[in-house]
Design an enzyme around this catalytic site. Sequence first.
Site, PDB file in Angstrom:
ATOM      1  CG  ASP A  78      48.513  34.071  32.733  1.00 51.75           C
ATOM      2  OD1 ASP A  78      49.053  33.150  32.091  1.00 51.75           O
ATOM      3  OD2 ASP A  78      47.949  33.898  33.824  1.00 51.75           O
ATOM      4  CB  SER A 468      44.685  39.345  36.264  1.00 53.93           C
ATOM      5  OG  SER A 468      45.900  40.045  36.425  1.00 53.93           O
TER       6      SER A 468
END
Length: 553
Positions: A78, A468
Amino acid sequence: MISDIVKKGIERAPHRALFKALGLTDEELERPLIGVANSWNELIPGHKHLDQIAEAVKIGIRLAGGTPLEFNTIGLCDGIAMGHEGMKYSLPSRELIADSIEIMVKAYQFDGLVLISSCDKIIPGMLMAMARLNIPAIFISGGPMMPGRYRGRNIDLHDVFEAVGLFKKGKISLEELREIENIACPGVGSCAGMFTANTLNILTEALGVSLPGNGTIPAVDSARIRLAKETGMKIVELVKKNIKPRDILTREAFLDAIAVDLALGGSTNTVLHLMAIARECEIDLTLDDFDELSEKTPTLAKLSPAGPYHIVDLHEAGGVPAVMKELDRKGLIHRDRLTVALKTVGEIIANTEVRRRDVIRSIDNPILPRGSIMILKGTLAPQGAVIKISAVAEDLHIFEGPAKVFNSEEEAVKAILDNKIEKGDVVVIRYEGPKGGPGMREMLTATSLLVGMGLDRDVALVTDGRFSGATRGIAIGHVSPEAAEGGPIAIVENSDIIKIDLKAKKVDLLVEKEVIEERLRRWRPLVTPLKGYLARYSSLVTSASRGAVFKNP
């Protein structure tokens, strides 16, 4: 054994011939066949060493009398996918990973399954497959990365993202930015803070589908290799006793995992993933479950990005068992649950203790009296939205300001870098939900820039995308319904006033009801040409409030 379907009887002679072409002996074929699903690749720091973990797992399987057969799944980082088109593929990869494991297990009729991963979407994808297939299975991760050391303090990946904003504001030099870049991620493992990857690793342990220590033993510690060998031995025992994932993944297991998540200030992404895994278990887990538990689960730790500690500190403090033992003092843990260790939760936590009170606070002296994740509703998010309240200063729990609206993350990031975001603004990023993005991108670039530029206390961010685990500040994600489905976020206009009231758990668009209704009547979706997997994903995915899973066929 399940694998008898592919290896027993006269009519399976061709199948045995193909197994023998792999070098397997008759003796090996007599043993339980254990699939080892490994997401090793050379692209993710948390996965670069998973070949070593897999070798140790296979040693353990052989020691216990099983035959390991390894295969691979995809996996993406990610952090590297962040801030560009690649992030559109992150959440969608979860469904592909689950499906690919299902395909391999059904094709080869394994007796048991070991799942090896470390990072964000790969772990939940594997756990979804584990629950769906419901054959004896166990999970092991590659472990957390160590933090880097920068001028006398520990740092990690989120410090690099924030350093970009600091540089843009002239607060650090290019040389200092480069120094942080070179030091922050010192080696293999999942990024050192309580971000999504480590949150999920920890929750596999809380759920009971990995052995004690899985969530916190550092990637570079030899104890991780020993744990992998023990995992290999344990799966053979689970096969022999026919203990399946759904014997362990009960509703009580999910509630305990949520409590651990809330106590540790875990990533908001776990809301999506726990609901998706529960669905595979045919367990109804909703946003209300998170909200109710958050009201009575105290926050016991402030791990990066909310505080100075990292996963290695949590490990030194006693790890997941110590946290669960502390929560048990308030009756928040179901002690009689079975785990893959073939012990109950109560047996596991009985002989543990908190070894660092600076890291894990007492239940009688919590950091916050409530949990780290809050579910918001209101006229802007009728079906719900999510915020990590432990990462928001208490004096910012009420925020009101004019909207600055963007139809993509890129537009918002450009505006931030061009100094077009002012103190008091509410940045609205829409058409980034599961369907509209598609893929529900994380907004770490935008939030980190705001922090680095000193605006994190003065600007709020609201999106139908997600964040996140490294995000901090007034960052509200998972707004449902999303813009692509005609949710109110789709009709917000520049200068509309948005009020965020964390005390009342509300996020409201302060526009007359009649005006909202009229805008919704006139609204037409933003059409983005799609092809390939994202086109299929967009047509099948459900709302974030349901875990962004695929619709039932």
